[in-house]
Design a protein around this motif. Structure first.
Motif, PDB file in Angstrom:
ATOM      1  N   GLU A   1      10.865   3.298  -5.663  1.00 11.68           N
ATOM      2  CA  GLU A   1      10.195   4.692  -5.611  1.00 11.68           C
ATOM      3  C   GLU A   1      10.710   5.736  -4.649  1.00 11.68           C
ATOM      4  OE1 GLU A   1       5.504   6.274  -4.752  1.00 11.68           O
ATOM      5  OE2 GLU A   1       5.778   4.004  -4.222  1.00 11.68           O
ATOM      6  N   THR A   2      11.068   5.395  -3.541  1.00  9.36           N
ATOM      7  CA  THR A   2      11.735   6.316  -2.550  1.00  9.36           C
ATOM      8  C   THR A   2      13.054   6.846  -3.085  1.00  9.36           C
ATOM      9  OG1 THR A   2      10.887   4.867  -0.689  1.00  9.36           O
ATOM     10  CG2 THR A   2      12.783   6.339  -0.197  1.00  9.36           C
ATOM     11  N   LEU A   3      13.831   5.946  -3.849  1.00 10.14           N
ATOM     12  CA  LEU A   3      14.997   6.546  -4.328  1.00 10.14           C
ATOM     13  C   LEU A   3      14.682   7.356  -5.418  1.00 10.14           C
ATOM     14  CD1 LEU A   3      17.485   3.319  -4.355  1.00 10.14           C
ATOM     15  CD2 LEU A   3      17.343   5.248  -2.570  1.00 10.14           C
ATOM     16  N   VAL A   4      13.715   7.250  -6.332  1.00 11.59           N
ATOM     17  CA  VAL A   4      13.450   8.003  -7.433  1.00 11.59           C
ATOM     18  C   VAL A   4      13.040   9.300  -6.970  1.00 11.59           C
ATOM     19  CG1 VAL A   4      11.807   8.334  -9.159  1.00 11.59           C
ATOM     20  CG2 VAL A   4      12.581   6.182  -8.993  1.00 11.59           C
ATOM     21  N   LYS A   5      12.191   9.239  -5.739  1.00 10.68           N
ATOM     22  CA  LYS A   5      11.845  10.645  -5.228  1.00 10.68           C
ATOM     23  C   LYS A   5      13.096  11.436  -4.495  1.00 10.68           C
ATOM     24  CE  LYS A   5       7.333   9.412  -3.786  1.00 10.68           C
ATOM     25  NZ  LYS A   5       6.063   8.926  -2.498  1.00 10.68           N
ATOM     26  N   ARG A   6      13.909  10.848  -3.933  1.00 16.64           N
ATOM     27  CA  ARG A   6      14.819  11.237  -3.239  1.00 16.64           C
ATOM     28  C   ARG A   6      16.072  11.850  -3.876  1.00 16.64           C
ATOM     29  NH1 ARG A   6      15.817   8.073   2.362  1.00 16.64           N
ATOM     30  NH2 ARG A   6      17.160   9.949   2.654  1.00 16.64           N
ATOM     31  N   ILE A   7      16.401  11.083  -5.011  1.00 20.80           N
ATOM     32  CA  ILE A   7      17.590  11.428  -5.731  1.00 20.80           C
ATOM     33  C   ILE A   7      17.478  11.824  -7.111  1.00 20.80           C
ATOM     34  CG2 ILE A   7      19.644  10.274  -6.952  1.00 20.80           C
ATOM     35  CD1 ILE A   7      19.720   8.067  -4.626  1.00 20.80           C
ATOM     36  N   ALA A   8      16.227  11.272  -7.726  1.00 20.68           N
ATOM     37  CA  ALA A   8      16.049  11.712  -9.031  1.00 20.68           C
ATOM     38  C   ALA A   8      15.011  12.872  -9.259  1.00 20.68           C
ATOM     39  CB  ALA A   8      15.423  10.727  -9.947  1.00 20.68           C
ATOM     40  N   LYS A   9      14.346  12.880  -8.021  1.00 19.79           N
ATOM     41  CA  LYS A   9      13.357  14.244  -7.753  1.00 19.79           C
ATOM     42  C   LYS A   9      12.124  13.887  -8.568  1.00 19.79           C
ATOM     43  CE  LYS A   9      16.571  15.800  -4.934  1.00 19.79           C
ATOM     44  NZ  LYS A   9      16.279  15.769  -3.539  1.00 19.79           N
ATOM     45  N   GLN A  10      11.605  12.646  -8.968  1.00 19.85           N
ATOM     46  CA  GLN A  10      10.558  12.364  -9.694  1.00 19.85           C
ATOM     47  C   GLN A  10       9.540  11.546  -8.746  1.00 19.85           C
ATOM     48  OE1 GLN A  10      10.367  13.603 -12.993  1.00 19.85           O
ATOM     49  NE2 GLN A  10      12.103  14.434 -12.651  1.00 19.85           N
ATOM     50  N   GLN A  11       8.364  11.646  -9.470  1.00 23.22           N
ATOM     51  CA  GLN A  11       7.334  10.781  -8.888  1.00 23.22           C
ATOM     52  C   GLN A  11       7.000   9.455 -10.008  1.00 23.22           C
ATOM     53  OE1 GLN A  11       5.323  10.958  -6.092  1.00 23.22           O
ATOM     54  NE2 GLN A  11       6.452  12.842  -5.393  1.00 23.22           N
ATOM     55  N   LEU A  12       6.677   8.412  -9.455  1.00 29.61           N
ATOM     56  CA  LEU A  12       6.350   7.289 -10.387  1.00 29.61           C
ATOM     57  C   LEU A  12       4.844   7.052 -10.300  1.00 29.61           C
ATOM     58  CD1 LEU A  12       9.090   4.287  -9.118  1.00 29.61           C
ATOM     59  CD2 LEU A  12       9.163   5.667 -11.220  1.00 29.61           C
ATOM     60  N   ASP A  13       4.535   6.630 -11.646  1.00 31.02           N
ATOM     61  CA  ASP A  13       3.229   6.308 -12.066  1.00 31.02           C
ATOM     62  C   ASP A  13       2.958   4.925 -11.403  1.00 31.02           C
ATOM     63  OD1 ASP A  13       0.611   5.733 -12.763  1.00 31.02           O
ATOM     64  OD2 ASP A  13       1.034   6.245 -14.779  1.00 31.02           O
ATOM     65  N   LYS A  14       2.247   4.534 -10.632  1.00 29.97           N
ATOM     66  CA  LYS A  14       2.161   3.187  -9.923  1.00 29.97           C
ATOM     67  C   LYS A  14       0.824   2.553 -10.513  1.00 29.97           C
ATOM     68  CE  LYS A  14       2.504   4.406  -5.722  1.00 29.97           C
ATOM     69  NZ  LYS A  14       2.458   4.086  -4.184  1.00 29.97           N
ATOM     70  N   SER A  15       0.303   3.164 -11.146  1.00 31.10           N
ATOM     71  CA  SER A  15      -1.172   2.305 -11.864  1.00 31.10           C
ATOM     72  C   SER A  15      -1.015   0.924 -12.341  1.00 31.10           C
ATOM     73  CB  SER A  15      -1.754   3.464 -12.779  1.00 31.10           C
ATOM     74  OG  SER A  15      -0.878   3.672 -14.031  1.00 31.10           O
ATOM     75  N   SER A  16       0.221   0.683 -13.034  1.00 35.15           N
ATOM     76  CA  SER A  16       0.406  -0.357 -13.712  1.00 35.15           C
ATOM     77  C   SER A  16       1.268  -1.674 -12.908  1.00 35.15           C
ATOM     78  CB  SER A  16       1.143  -0.333 -15.239  1.00 35.15           C
ATOM     79  OG  SER A  16       0.281   0.658 -15.973  1.00 35.15           O
ATOM     80  N   ARG A  17       1.358  -1.226 -11.666  1.00 35.00           N
ATOM     81  CA  ARG A  17       2.237  -2.030 -10.851  1.00 35.00           C
ATOM     82  C   ARG A  17       1.962  -3.368 -10.885  1.00 35.00           C
ATOM     83  NH1 ARG A  17       4.128  -0.496  -4.758  1.00 35.00           N
ATOM     84  NH2 ARG A  17       5.797  -1.858  -4.449  1.00 35.00           N
ATOM     85  N   PHE A  18       0.488  -3.820 -10.651  1.00 29.79           N
ATOM     86  CA  PHE A  18       0.015  -5.212 -10.320  1.00 29.79           C
ATOM     87  C   PHE A  18      -0.700  -5.716 -11.789  1.00 29.79           C
ATOM     88  CE2 PHE A  18       0.286  -3.314  -6.286  1.00 29.79           C
ATOM     89  CZ  PHE A  18       1.351  -4.284  -5.854  1.00 29.79           C
ATOM     90  N   THR A  19      -0.275  -5.137 -12.873  1.00 26.64           N
ATOM     91  CA  THR A  19      -1.093  -5.594 -14.200  1.00 26.64           C
ATOM     92  C   THR A  19      -0.504  -7.145 -14.558  1.00 26.64           C
ATOM     93  OG1 THR A  19       0.682  -4.550 -15.568  1.00 26.64           O
ATOM     94  CG2 THR A  19      -1.370  -3.377 -14.964  1.00 26.64           C
ATOM     95  N   ASP A  20      -1.386  -7.749 -15.323  1.00 27.35           N
ATOM     96  CA  ASP A  20      -0.711  -9.038 -16.053  1.00 27.35           C
ATOM     97  C   ASP A  20       0.494  -8.789 -17.164  1.00 27.35           C
ATOM     98  OD1 ASP A  20      -0.390 -11.559 -17.029  1.00 27.35           O
ATOM     99  OD2 ASP A  20      -2.485 -12.201 -17.058  1.00 27.35           O
ATOM    100  N   TRP A  21       1.447  -9.011 -16.821  1.00 29.17           N
ATOM    101  CA  TRP A  21       2.480  -8.632 -17.767  1.00 29.17           C
ATOM    102  C   TRP A  21       2.636  -9.784 -18.723  1.00 29.17           C
ATOM    103  CZ3 TRP A  21       4.608  -3.856 -18.028  1.00 29.17           C
ATOM    104  CH2 TRP A  21       4.538  -3.230 -16.883  1.00 29.17           C
ATOM    105  N   SER A  22       1.955 -10.708 -18.784  1.00 33.22           N
ATOM    106  CA  SER A  22       1.889 -11.837 -19.744  1.00 33.22           C
ATOM    107  C   SER A  22       0.992 -11.554 -21.042  1.00 33.22           C
ATOM    108  CB  SER A  22       1.721 -13.131 -19.275  1.00 33.22           C
ATOM    109  OG  SER A  22       0.365 -13.346 -18.876  1.00 33.22           O
TER     110      SER A  22
END
Length: 385
Positions: free
Chosen positions: A122-143
């Motif tokens: 997330e830090t690299l996306v902000k500092r290099i790609a100048k974008q914000q990540l949507d973290k709402s699905s970070r801890f979902t059940d991927w199965s």
């Protein structure tokens, strides 16, 4: 957002990847209820700026073979780009015996390029790609299926922004001549031994207060039983028994199920059946272990006679070097390495490879009295003696 669910679709995408300079890769997995990670999703992206060259691969679909992707991983003309790759690589090695090469890990590269220690995606996306990540699905059940659009968008962002981050960091490394530094660091990640857990060695991860050889022998046997039991049944090792229970068992040395029933820390299901039998056998094996097979704790560093003044000087030298080269200090030399050098040890990572060039050579010269340190304003200079 394209999701590949057939071997033919995956083969077509991998054919498009042929001839590309790199491909970005990420995975989503579950490990809370298993010993080995359960692969739930693979994200891939080819060079470009849009989402049209990024896909999701659903490995949970019946009949889908990952062989086309594994062949791509073996193609050494295409760089495989990951961020914090260790767990991803473990999955591909354990499940398929393949470690993608050549490898580029943007977390490692970012540390070498001065972005700090274990910098997050997330830090690299902000500092290099100048974008914000949507973290709402970070801890979902991927199965769980079907995946939501939010989950798919979150997963794709892990490889689409990674393209820009890779190109930026690869350029920085080329400019600075530090690509070799990253290659050295990736040696551990590309070594199959990194992903092999041998039950006989599992005791070395257990923290104990006693270093008595007989006690450690019981710890070794209990840890080996636990690791084997967990691997064979694909369950987390803590579901068998936790470390604190293991240490308690090694101390109390139970000889019967009645003794196990008095344990304060042992799970109820571990007091009978195959786990209880395994515990009693392990304790017996540790108690009866021949003297010439008793383990010994590595206490070499605990017994070091550290020169505190020299250790402080090494810390000042390290700070000067990190400021000069823009590299996180712990990446060059953690405090344990500095103390070891100040105590006379020379077989430490800080004195080998690129670290020796950046810090190690001058550290040795400082120890031998060939150089001194001088403060000039906010800077620290090395003075030849």
């Amino acid at each position: 957002m394209q999701t590949l669910t057939t071997t033919e679709e995956l083969s077509d995408f991998c054919a498009r990847a042929k001839g590309q300079p790199y491909i970005t890769v990420d995975t989503e997995f579950l490990r809370e209820r298993t010993y080995y990670s359960k692969l739930c999703l693979i994200q891939l992206a080819l060079p470009g700026k849009g989402d049209e060259d990024a896909v999701l691969v659903d490995p949970m679909v019946d009949g889908l073979s990952l062989d086309p992707l594994l062949d791509l991983f073996r193609d050494e003309s295409i760089v495989k780009v990951f961020h914090a790759a260790r767990q991803d690589l473990e999955i591909f090695y354990i499940d398929h015996g393949v470690i993608p090469q050549p490898l580029f890990d943007t977390q490692v590269a970012a540390m070498v390029c001065g972005f700090g220690e274990q910098v997050g995606y997330e830090t690299l996306v902000k500092r290099i790609a100048k974008q914000q990540l949507d973290k709402s699905s970070r801890f979902t059940d991927w199965s769980r299926r079907p995946l939501t659009d939010a989950q798919k968008s979150y997963a794709l962002a892990d490889v689409t922004h990674l393209r820009q981050i890779y190109e930026f960091l690869a350029g920085k490394l080329e400019e600075s001549g530090r690509a070799r530094w990253v290659a050295e660091e990736l040696g551990v990640l590309t070594d199959p031994e990194t992903y092999i857990t041998r039950p006989r060695d599992a005791w070395q991860r257990v923290k104990t207060r006693s270093n008595a050889p007989r006690f450690l022998a019981i710890v070794r046997e209990l840890a080996a039983f636990r690791e084997t039991y967990a691997q064979e049944r694909n369950i987390p090792r803590n579901r068998v028994f936790k470390d604190d229970a293991l240490v308690e068992l090694a101390s109390t040395k139970p000889m019967s199920t009645n003794d196990l029933s008095r344990s304060r820390l042992l799970l109820r299901e571990a007091r009978k059946g195959p786990i209880a039998d395994g515990i009693l056998e392990a304790v017996k094996a540790g108690v009866e272990c021949p003297k010439d097979d008793l383990p010994e704790a590595d206490t070499v560093r605990d017994k070091l006679q550290v020169n505190p003044a020299l250790a402080d000087l090494l810390r000042v030298l390290l700070k000067a070097k990190t400021e000069r080269f823009g590299v996180a200090s712990k990446l060059i030399a953690p405090a344990t390495d500095l103390d070891a050098i100040a105590a006379g040890m020379r077989d430490v990572p800080a004195l080998s490879g690129w670290r020796r060039e950046v810090f190690g050579e001058d550290a040795l010269r400082l120890c031998s009295g060939q150089i001194a340190l001088a403060a000039r304003g906010k800077n620290v200079d090395v003075i030849e003696l």
